[in-house]
Design a protein around this motif. Structure first.
Motif, PDB file in Angstrom:
ATOM      1  N   SER A   7      41.815 -17.377 -30.697  1.00  0.00           N
ATOM      2  CA  SER A   7      41.251 -18.622 -30.200  1.00  0.00           C
ATOM      3  C   SER A   7      39.738 -18.530 -30.260  1.00  0.00           C
ATOM      4  N   MET A   8      39.071 -19.654 -30.168  1.00  0.00           N
ATOM      5  CA  MET A   8      37.622 -19.676 -30.219  1.00  0.00           C
ATOM      6  C   MET A   8      37.039 -18.946 -29.015  1.00  0.00           C
ATOM      7  N   ALA A   9      35.953 -18.167 -29.251  1.00  0.00           N
ATOM      8  CA  ALA A   9      35.318 -17.450 -28.156  1.00  0.00           C
ATOM      9  C   ALA A   9      34.748 -18.424 -27.139  1.00  0.00           C
ATOM     10  N   LYS A  10      35.043 -18.183 -25.869  1.00  0.00           N
ATOM     11  CA  LYS A  10      34.609 -19.086 -24.807  1.00  0.00           C
ATOM     12  C   LYS A  10      33.499 -18.480 -23.944  1.00  0.00           C
ATOM     13  N   THR A  49      27.766 -15.628 -26.112  1.00  0.00           N
ATOM     14  CA  THR A  49      28.201 -17.015 -26.252  1.00  0.00           C
ATOM     15  C   THR A  49      28.780 -17.463 -24.927  1.00  0.00           C
ATOM     16  N   GLY A  50      28.475 -18.681 -24.518  1.00  0.00           N
ATOM     17  CA  GLY A  50      29.044 -19.218 -23.288  1.00  0.00           C
ATOM     18  C   GLY A  50      28.604 -18.461 -22.052  1.00  0.00           C
ATOM     19  N   ASP A  51      29.433 -18.531 -21.011  1.00  0.00           N
ATOM     20  CA  ASP A  51      29.143 -17.813 -19.771  1.00  0.00           C
ATOM     21  C   ASP A  51      29.211 -16.311 -20.006  1.00  0.00           C
ATOM     22  N   ILE A  52      28.396 -15.575 -19.273  1.00  0.00           N
ATOM     23  CA  ILE A  52      28.422 -14.119 -19.333  1.00  0.00           C
ATOM     24  C   ILE A  52      28.904 -13.591 -17.985  1.00  0.00           C
ATOM     25  N   TRP A  53      29.931 -12.773 -18.036  1.00  0.00           N
ATOM     26  CA  TRP A  53      30.510 -12.179 -16.830  1.00  0.00           C
ATOM     27  C   TRP A  53      30.329 -10.673 -16.860  1.00  0.00           C
ATOM     28  N   LEU A  54      30.110 -10.083 -15.699  1.00  0.00           N
ATOM     29  CA  LEU A  54      30.237  -8.645 -15.539  1.00  0.00           C
ATOM     30  C   LEU A  54      31.500  -8.367 -14.747  1.00  0.00           C
TER      31      LEU A  54
END
Length: 230
Positions: A6-9, A168-173
């Protein structure tokens, strides 16, 4: 080879030591020398403290060097006699860390959901790459960001800024350390806190966006929240 379905979110940065990989090997190496089970927490906490102190003062030493410098003092504090070879063996156990039991499943879930996955670690790039390769999960990681690259230690904001280079998009740790989570939040990232290790989150820190017991729960929640399959 892995295939994106799927497309990277967005981008998920995983802490490595203590989050993706268990610290049970170093714990057992200390127990074998006669130390109590909590000796690992003491050693690691003191190592992080002094790594933070160096970084905060504008200096820097790689994590392995701080671990090696700290261990004799930890053993002395515990009243444990250990020779050079025994200490070196305990330090070497950090190259033998085992992947958390649920980590592979979590990586598969996030990969299939279209997330871009990176590593963000206080360890070296080389040692992290070797750990990931031995665990057969290296291909899931698009990039390995090590504090060595900028000579600053997490939770310095410039460490988390590295994840923004190709994100890309939101960045989570995703991390099992409250101090790491608060660093990510202060740097503008979203954060998921794993309670398996430290349990309670410190109320003085900015609150995580997600709190879960294990990596799979985090992966499931993030996958469910944003994925549109093609």
């Amino acid at each position: 080879m892995l295939q994106v379905v799927s497309m990277a979110k967005g981008t998920i940065a995983f802490d490595i030591i203590g989050t993706c990989f268990s610290l049970e090997k170093p714990r057992q190496s200390l127990i074998a020398l006669g130390a109590p089970a909590y000796a690992l927490e003491l050693w690691f906490a003191q190592t992080l403290r002094d790594a933070f102190a160096l970084s905060h003062a504008g200096s820097y030493k790689p994590l392995k060097e701080v671990l090696a410098a700290e261990l004799p003092r930890t053993m002395q504090t515990l009243g444990i006699a250990a020779d050079k070879a025994q200490l070196e063996s305990a330090i070497a156990s950090f190259a033998e860390l085992q992947l958390q039991p649920e980590a592979l499943n979590a990586l598969q879930i996030l990969h299939n959901a279209g997330w871009q996955i990176v590593a963000l670690t206080n360890g070296s790039e080389d040692s992290t790459r070797q750990l990931l390769a031995k665990a057969n999960v290296l291909d899931y990681f698009r990039q390995i960001y090590s504090c060595d690259a900028i000579a600053k230690t997490k939770p310095h904001p410039e460490v988390y800024a590295m994840t923004k280079q190709d994100a890309t998009g939101d960045i989570w740790l995703v991390a099992a350390h409250a101090w790491d989570i608060q660093g990510a939040k202060a740097a503008g990232l979203k954060a998921a806190y794993i309670t398996k290790q430290e349990r309670e989150y410190l109320f003085i820190y900015p609150q995580p966006d997600l709190i879960a017991e294990d990596l799979v729960t985090v992966a499931d929640k993030l996958a469910e929240s944003i994925v549109t399959y093609t």
